[in-house]
Design a protein around this motif. Structure first.
Motif, PDB file in Angstrom:
ATOM      1  N   ILE A   1       0.853  -1.186   0.000  1.00 26.74           N
ATOM      2  CA  ILE A   1       0.000   0.000   0.000  1.00 26.74           C
ATOM      3  C   ILE A   1       0.897   1.247   0.000  1.00 26.74           C
ATOM      4  CG2 ILE A   1      -1.676   1.342   1.328  1.00 26.74           C
ATOM      5  CD1 ILE A   1      -2.843  -1.251   2.345  1.00 26.74           C
ATOM      6  N   ILE A   2       0.636   2.161  -0.905  1.00 23.48           N
ATOM      7  CA  ILE A   2       1.450   3.376  -1.021  1.00 23.48           C
ATOM      8  C   ILE A   2       0.953   4.419  -0.029  1.00 23.48           C
ATOM      9  CG2 ILE A   2       2.158   5.252  -2.545  1.00 23.48           C
ATOM     10  CD1 ILE A   2       1.897   3.324  -4.879  1.00 23.48           C
ATOM     11  N   LEU A   3       1.847   4.835   0.844  1.00 22.70           N
ATOM     12  CA  LEU A   3       1.515   5.889   1.810  1.00 22.70           C
ATOM     13  C   LEU A   3       1.865   7.269   1.283  1.00 22.70           C
ATOM     14  CD1 LEU A   3       2.747   4.229   5.146  1.00 22.70           C
ATOM     15  CD2 LEU A   3       0.485   4.088   4.084  1.00 22.70           C
ATOM     16  N   ARG A   4       2.940   7.331   0.508  1.00 26.14           N
ATOM     17  CA  ARG A   4       3.359   8.638   0.002  1.00 26.14           C
ATOM     18  C   ARG A   4       4.284   8.424  -1.199  1.00 26.14           C
ATOM     19  NH1 ARG A   4       5.556  12.731   4.375  1.00 26.14           N
ATOM     20  NH2 ARG A   4       3.359  12.569   4.978  1.00 26.14           N
ATOM     21  N   SER A   5       4.219   9.342  -2.146  1.00 23.50           N
ATOM     22  CA  SER A   5       5.103   9.296  -3.323  1.00 23.50           C
ATOM     23  C   SER A   5       5.336  10.715  -3.815  1.00 23.50           C
ATOM     24  CB  SER A   5       4.482   8.439  -4.431  1.00 23.50           C
ATOM     25  OG  SER A   5       3.261   9.001  -4.872  1.00 23.50           O
ATOM     26  N   ASN A   6       6.409  10.901  -4.600  1.00 20.34           N
ATOM     27  CA  ASN A   6       6.703  12.222  -5.158  1.00 20.34           C
ATOM     28  C   ASN A   6       7.095  12.108  -6.628  1.00 20.34           C
ATOM     29  OD1 ASN A   6       9.337  11.284  -5.144  1.00 20.34           O
ATOM     30  ND2 ASN A   6       9.890  12.395  -3.268  1.00 20.34           N
ATOM     31  N   TYR A   7       7.385  13.243  -7.232  1.00 22.82           N
ATOM     32  CA  TYR A   7       7.655  13.288  -8.680  1.00 22.82           C
ATOM     33  C   TYR A   7       8.976  12.626  -9.046  1.00 22.82           C
ATOM     34  CZ  TYR A   7      10.784  17.154  -7.522  1.00 22.82           C
ATOM     35  OH  TYR A   7      11.788  17.914  -6.989  1.00 22.82           O
ATOM     36  N   THR A   8       9.865  12.437  -8.071  1.00 18.04           N
ATOM     37  CA  THR A   8      11.156  11.804  -8.359  1.00 18.04           C
ATOM     38  C   THR A   8      11.066  10.279  -8.381  1.00 18.04           C
ATOM     39  OG1 THR A   8      11.773  11.750  -6.015  1.00 18.04           O
ATOM     40  CG2 THR A   8      12.344  13.736  -7.276  1.00 18.04           C
ATOM     41  N   GLY A   9       9.896   9.748  -8.042  1.00 15.06           N
ATOM     42  CA  GLY A   9       9.728   8.298  -8.021  1.00 15.06           C
ATOM     43  C   GLY A   9       9.963   7.668  -6.668  1.00 15.06           C
ATOM     44  N   LYS A  10      10.179   8.508  -5.648  1.00 11.49           N
ATOM     45  CA  LYS A  10      10.355   7.990  -4.303  1.00 11.49           C
ATOM     46  C   LYS A  10       8.999   7.577  -3.742  1.00 11.49           C
ATOM     47  CE  LYS A  10      12.433   7.126  -0.394  1.00 11.49           C
ATOM     48  NZ  LYS A  10      13.375   5.985  -0.242  1.00 11.49           N
ATOM     49  N   ILE A  11       8.885   6.326  -3.293  1.00 13.49           N
ATOM     50  CA  ILE A  11       7.620   5.791  -2.785  1.00 13.49           C
ATOM     51  C   ILE A  11       7.843   5.212  -1.397  1.00 13.49           C
ATOM     52  CG2 ILE A  11       5.771   4.113  -3.153  1.00 13.49           C
ATOM     53  CD1 ILE A  11       6.342   4.212  -6.120  1.00 13.49           C
ATOM     54  N   VAL A  12       6.931   5.523  -0.493  1.00 19.67           N
ATOM     55  CA  VAL A  12       6.949   4.939   0.844  1.00 19.67           C
ATOM     56  C   VAL A  12       5.796   3.942   0.926  1.00 19.67           C
ATOM     57  CG1 VAL A  12       6.799   5.355   3.321  1.00 19.67           C
ATOM     58  CG2 VAL A  12       7.901   7.048   1.835  1.00 19.67           C
ATOM     59  N   TYR A  13       6.146   2.666   1.095  1.00 22.71           N
ATOM     60  CA  TYR A  13       5.135   1.619   1.211  1.00 22.71           C
ATOM     61  C   TYR A  13       4.803   1.372   2.684  1.00 22.71           C
ATOM     62  CZ  TYR A  13       6.292   0.534  -3.668  1.00 22.71           C
ATOM     63  OH  TYR A  13       6.503   0.610  -5.013  1.00 22.71           O
ATOM     64  N   LEU A  14       3.692   0.684   2.884  1.00 25.76           N
ATOM     65  CA  LEU A  14       3.277   0.376   4.251  1.00 25.76           C
ATOM     66  C   LEU A  14       4.319  -0.477   4.958  1.00 25.76           C
ATOM     67  CD1 LEU A  14       1.105   0.426   6.473  1.00 25.76           C
ATOM     68  CD2 LEU A  14       0.059  -1.572   5.394  1.00 25.76           C
ATOM     69  N   GLU A  15       4.922  -1.416   4.255  1.00 29.46           N
ATOM     70  CA  GLU A  15       5.911  -2.296   4.867  1.00 29.46           C
ATOM     71  C   GLU A  15       7.178  -1.553   5.288  1.00 29.46           C
ATOM     72  OE1 GLU A  15       7.153  -5.306   2.169  1.00 29.46           O
ATOM     73  OE2 GLU A  15       7.708  -3.893   0.576  1.00 29.46           O
ATOM     74  N   ASP A  16       7.372  -0.326   4.767  1.00 31.47           N
ATOM     75  CA  ASP A  16       8.548   0.458   5.137  1.00 31.47           C
ATOM     76  C   ASP A  16       8.429   1.034   6.545  1.00 31.47           C
ATOM     77  OD1 ASP A  16       9.695  -0.014   2.651  1.00 31.47           O
ATOM     78  OD2 ASP A  16       8.775   1.773   1.755  1.00 31.47           O
ATOM     79  N   VAL A  17       7.211   1.178   7.035  1.00 27.28           N
ATOM     80  CA  VAL A  17       7.013   1.841   8.335  1.00 27.28           C
ATOM     81  C   VAL A  17       6.221   0.988   9.313  1.00 27.28           C
ATOM     82  CG1 VAL A  17       7.152   4.145   7.322  1.00 27.28           C
ATOM     83  CG2 VAL A  17       4.936   3.006   7.508  1.00 27.28           C
ATOM     84  N   ALA A  18       5.800  -0.205   8.894  1.00 29.30           N
ATOM     85  CA  ALA A  18       4.967  -1.022   9.778  1.00 29.30           C
ATOM     86  C   ALA A  18       5.203  -2.501   9.511  1.00 29.30           C
ATOM     87  CB  ALA A  18       3.488  -0.681   9.590  1.00 29.30           C
ATOM     88  N   GLN A  19       4.921  -3.291  10.531  1.00 30.19           N
ATOM     89  CA  GLN A  19       4.989  -4.744  10.412  1.00 30.19           C
ATOM     90  C   GLN A  19       3.575  -5.262  10.122  1.00 30.19           C
ATOM     91  OE1 GLN A  19       6.387  -6.667  13.941  1.00 30.19           O
ATOM     92  NE2 GLN A  19       6.077  -8.739  13.148  1.00 30.19           N
ATOM     93  N   VAL A  20       3.413  -5.979   9.020  1.00 27.36           N
ATOM     94  CA  VAL A  20       2.104  -6.476   8.589  1.00 27.36           C
ATOM     95  C   VAL A  20       2.074  -7.988   8.753  1.00 27.36           C
ATOM     96  CG1 VAL A  20       0.403  -6.558   6.719  1.00 27.36           C
ATOM     97  CG2 VAL A  20       1.957  -4.587   6.916  1.00 27.36           C
ATOM     98  N   SER A  21       1.081  -8.504   9.449  1.00 19.83           N
ATOM     99  CA  SER A  21       0.956  -9.929   9.672  1.00 19.83           C
ATOM    100  C   SER A  21      -0.514 -10.324   9.651  1.00 19.83           C
ATOM    101  CB  SER A  21       1.600 -10.341  10.995  1.00 19.83           C
ATOM    102  OG  SER A  21       0.941  -9.673  12.071  1.00 19.83           O
ATOM    103  N   ILE A  22      -0.765 -11.603   9.552  1.00 19.85           N
ATOM    104  CA  ILE A  22      -2.139 -12.112   9.578  1.00 19.85           C
ATOM    105  C   ILE A  22      -2.314 -12.958  10.829  1.00 19.85           C
ATOM    106  CG2 ILE A  22      -1.523 -14.154   8.190  1.00 19.85           C
ATOM    107  CD1 ILE A  22      -4.338 -13.942   6.935  1.00 19.85           C
ATOM    108  N   GLY A  23      -3.456 -12.792  11.492  1.00 21.43           N
ATOM    109  CA  GLY A  23      -3.717 -13.540  12.733  1.00 21.43           C
ATOM    110  C   GLY A  23      -5.186 -13.468  13.063  1.00 21.43           C
ATOM    111  N   VAL A  24      -5.512 -13.729  14.327  1.00 23.00           N
ATOM    112  CA  VAL A  24      -6.902 -13.674  14.777  1.00 23.00           C
ATOM    113  C   VAL A  24      -7.058 -12.517  15.753  1.00 23.00           C
ATOM    114  CG1 VAL A  24      -7.348 -16.131  14.446  1.00 23.00           C
ATOM    115  CG2 VAL A  24      -6.400 -15.340  16.613  1.00 23.00           C
ATOM    116  N   GLU A  25      -8.269 -11.965  15.802  1.00 18.82           N
ATOM    117  CA  GLU A  25      -8.511 -10.838  16.699  1.00 18.82           C
ATOM    118  C   GLU A  25      -8.523 -11.298  18.142  1.00 18.82           C
ATOM    119  OE1 GLU A  25     -12.257  -9.130  15.884  1.00 18.82           O
ATOM    120  OE2 GLU A  25     -13.391 -10.932  16.343  1.00 18.82           O
ATOM    121  N   ARG A  26      -8.284 -10.389  19.051  1.00 17.65           N
ATOM    122  CA  ARG A  26      -8.268 -10.738  20.459  1.00 17.65           C
ATOM    123  C   ARG A  26      -9.685 -10.990  20.946  1.00 17.65           C
ATOM    124  NH1 ARG A  26      -3.921  -6.507  23.210  1.00 17.65           N
ATOM    125  NH2 ARG A  26      -2.109  -7.126  21.946  1.00 17.65           N
TER     126      ARG A  26
END
Length: 266
Positions: A241-266
């Motif tokens: 998931i793209i969180l931010r991008s600019n005209y130079t092609g720099k892209i910040v993805y969700l995995e760059d700032v967060a840990q994504v995993s699959i599990g069950v809710e509490r």
């Protein structure tokens, strides 16, 4: 005494009548509809509401009270009681047995409850169900083992799919397990390094998961409806998931700032 004397003098008539009664009774018995679990209507309707993360007082004020106002508008309702607890609530509606058409009240309740417009946007839609014998489970199965909650949930879903293919099975419901969730654990230091707020991250994920129409593609052979930002359970897609991008092609993805995993809710 006259009837007794008549029966004693008309033995052939008595024998013929007795045989006829036995034959008719046997035929009716063989053709009588029999059910081990007859579909009994208890004249009761249950309304369930859910608003994850909310307090019992919020459930009562934001969900229960507006629904009860609509229930009061339905004729044939004898009384109703509500219970509010953390994250959810329920309303038990008792239908008047003397009402001319009690079976129609459940449909009218669904119609009235669907007219409630001021419910919170994050709340689940109210679920209206009738209390009937056919809705009571016939067989209950328990699963246990040395498995994690996630693995047990997956095995329960497999068993559910298998049982659904069995002839005679009307419906199956799983209880006692938590729903599967995509869990996103943000790293605050990385968010600060990219100057991204937690609210911005949440809005980006929310916008990505929402479906929106993208128009219609037509050619000579077919017509295809296009959906933008289609929701996906693919964890690799969520990480991108793209969180931010600019005209130079720099892209910040969700995995760059967060840990994504699959599990069950509490």
């Amino acid at each position: 005494m006259k009837l007794l004397s008549f029966l004693l003098n008309q033995k052939l008539f008595v024998h013929f009548t007795s045989i006829l009664i036995i034959v008719i009774g046997t035929v009716l018995l063989l053709n009588m509809q029999r059910e081990a679990r007859p579909n009994v209507n208890f004249n009761r309707v249950n309304v369930s509401v859910a608003y994850p993360g909310s307090s019992p007082s919020d459930i009562e004020e934001l969900l229960i009270d507006p629904i009860e106002e609509k229930i009061e508008e339905v004729d044939g309702v004898d009384n109703f009681r509500s219970v509010s607890y953390t994250g959810a609530g329920s309303i038990s509606v008792e239908i008047d047995d003397t009402y001319p058409n009690p079976d129609e009240i459940a449909d009218e309740l669904r119609q009235k409850i669907s007219e409630v417009r001021n419910l919170p946007a994050d709340a689940n839609d109210p679920v209206v169900s009738e209390a009937k014998a056919s809705n009571i489970p016939v067989i209950k199965l328990s699963m246990f083992g040395n498995l994690s909650a996630m693995e047990l949930k997956i095995e329960a879903e497999k068993l559910k799919d298998f049982l659904k293919s069995t002839d005679g099975v009307q419906s199956i419901a799983i209880a006692g397990t938590s729903d599967i969730q995509i869990k996103i654990k943000a790293n605050l230091k990385k968010l600060e390094s990219f100057d991204i707020s937690l609210i911005e991250l949440m809005n980006s994920v929310k916008a990505w998961t929402n479906k929106s129409p993208g128009g219609v593609f037509e050619n000579q052979n077919e017509t295809v409806n296009i959906s933008i930002n289609k929701n996906s359970s693919n964890i690799d897609s969520i990480k991108k998931i793209i969180l931010r991008s600019n005209y130079t092609g720099k892209i910040v993805y969700l995995e760059d700032v967060a840990q994504v995993s699959i599990g069950v809710e509490r």
